[in-house]
Design an enzyme around this catalytic site. Structure first.
Site, PDB file in Angstrom:
ATOM      1  N   GLU A  14     -22.718  -1.378 -51.724  1.00 29.43           N
ATOM      2  CA  GLU A  14     -23.013  -2.801 -51.562  1.00 29.43           C
ATOM      3  C   GLU A  14     -24.514  -3.077 -51.633  1.00 29.43           C
ATOM      4  OE1 GLU A  14     -19.388  -4.125 -48.584  1.00 29.43           O
ATOM      5  OE2 GLU A  14     -21.159  -3.176 -47.718  1.00 29.43           O
ATOM      6  N   GLY A  80     -12.718  -9.737 -48.011  1.00 22.92           N
ATOM      7  CA  GLY A  80     -11.395 -10.118 -48.486  1.00 22.92           C
ATOM      8  C   GLY A  80     -11.284 -11.632 -48.507  1.00 22.92           C
ATOM      9  N   MET A 198     -16.055  -7.321 -41.699  1.00 24.47           N
ATOM     10  CA  MET A 198     -16.090  -6.586 -40.441  1.00 24.47           C
ATOM     11  C   MET A 198     -17.466  -6.511 -39.772  1.00 24.47           C
ATOM     12  SD  MET A 198     -13.490  -3.450 -41.459  1.00 24.47           S
ATOM     13  CE  MET A 198     -13.400  -2.808 -39.800  1.00 24.47           C
ATOM     14  N   GLU A 199     -18.465  -7.240 -40.288  1.00 24.83           N
ATOM     15  CA  GLU A 199     -19.800  -7.096 -39.721  1.00 24.83           C
ATOM     16  C   GLU A 199     -20.564  -8.393 -39.466  1.00 24.83           C
ATOM     17  OE1 GLU A 199     -18.405  -3.672 -41.852  1.00 24.83           O
ATOM     18  OE2 GLU A 199     -19.151  -5.504 -42.829  1.00 24.83           O
ATOM     19  N   ASP A 222     -10.969  -8.318 -52.842  1.00 20.17           N
ATOM     20  CA  ASP A 222      -9.511  -8.290 -52.756  1.00 20.17           C
ATOM     21  C   ASP A 222      -9.058  -9.547 -52.042  1.00 20.17           C
ATOM     22  OD1 ASP A 222      -9.253  -7.644 -49.713  1.00 20.17           O
ATOM     23  OD2 ASP A 222     -10.626  -6.120 -50.474  1.00 20.17           O
TER      24      ASP A 222
END
Length: 255
Positions: A14, A80, A198-199, A222
């Site tokens: 990333e 996502g 998630m962060e 996704d």
């Protein structure tokens, strides 16, 4: 007085090749993490990997604030897509964040972090607009050069850039049932969510604590559904790494 811009990602892919582009790079290892300090497009920058999850991200953001004196933090990575019109290959710039797995009710309402005034933590408005402009410029230019068919998508796919709410939690949302349930719960409470990761919400909280300007951009890898585990790694290598390079470079040139 010079200021430091921190560029943060969860995974090496990333981050693209940003570290290799640094002028006068200096490697610093602290709190089990590797930080690269140098100059990029005339700015003093620190580039780091947070690792996956909210605690890891919060630790890294705190180090960036306290040890490196970061005055601005920009997060680049993947997410996502769970908003109805958010598709694989699109890019989302966060205007605000919430922690979708925070639930201290009945002490406080669901999703509110105790001690904070609002459920949603806002990103810095000015920094977000600069990042949004850089993202639009990059997607308009780069999307024509990506082999979308190799990712199982339409060859003529034209990604869109969105801006709005992203949510974070310590779980990789990877089934259609979980994704739909999360979206419906948030939307029914007035939170029109675009993407999940998630962060970012943890970094937003740390930045609020330290008074640091924060902005984030996430490429949709996704749909956070039953195909998420199949799409993720290939997409990050093919698309997200390229966008990370070009968005951050365009952003740094504009600030």
């Amino acid at each position: 007085m010079s200021t430091t811009i921190a560029i943060l990602s969860a995974l090496p892919q990333e981050q693209g090749s940003l570290v290799h582009a640094l002028q006068n790079p200096e490697k610093i290892i602290h709190a089990g993490r590797t930080f690269w300090r140098g100059t990029l497009h005339g700015h003093q920058v620190v580039i780091a990997l947070s690792g996956i999850g909210k605690v890891a991200a919060a630790t890294t953001a705190t180090v960036l604030a306290e040890k490196f004196g970061a005055t601005r933090i920009v997060f680049t990575g993947v997410a996502g897509g769970i908003g109805a019109n958010v598709k694989v290959g699109d890019v989302v710039v966060a205007r605000d964040y919430l922690q979708h797995d925070m639930d201290a009710s009945p002490i406080v309402e669901r999703w509110l972090v105790p001690g904070y005034p609002q459920i949603r933590m806002a990103c810095d408005a000015a920094l977000t607009e600069q990042l949004l402009a850089a993202t639009r410029e990059t997607v308009e230019r780069d999307s024509h050069q990506i082999d979308w068919a190799s990712l199982g998508m339409e060859a003529q796919h034209r990604p869109q850039v969105h801006a709005g709410l992203i949510v974070s939690g310590d779980r990789f949302v990877s089934t259609a049932q979980e994704s739909d349930s999360l979206r419906l719960a948030l939307e029914s409470a007035g939170h029109a969510v675009l993407a999940v990761e998630m962060e970012g919400a943890a970094v937003a909280q740390v930045c609020a604590d330290f008074g640091i300007a924060f902005a984030a951009v996430r490429t949709i890898s996704d749909r956070a559904d039953d195909g998420a585990h199949l799409d993720f790694l290939q997409f990050v290598e093919t698309v997200a790494s390229r966008y990370a390079d070009h968005v951050v470079n365009a952003f740094l040139k504009s600030v």
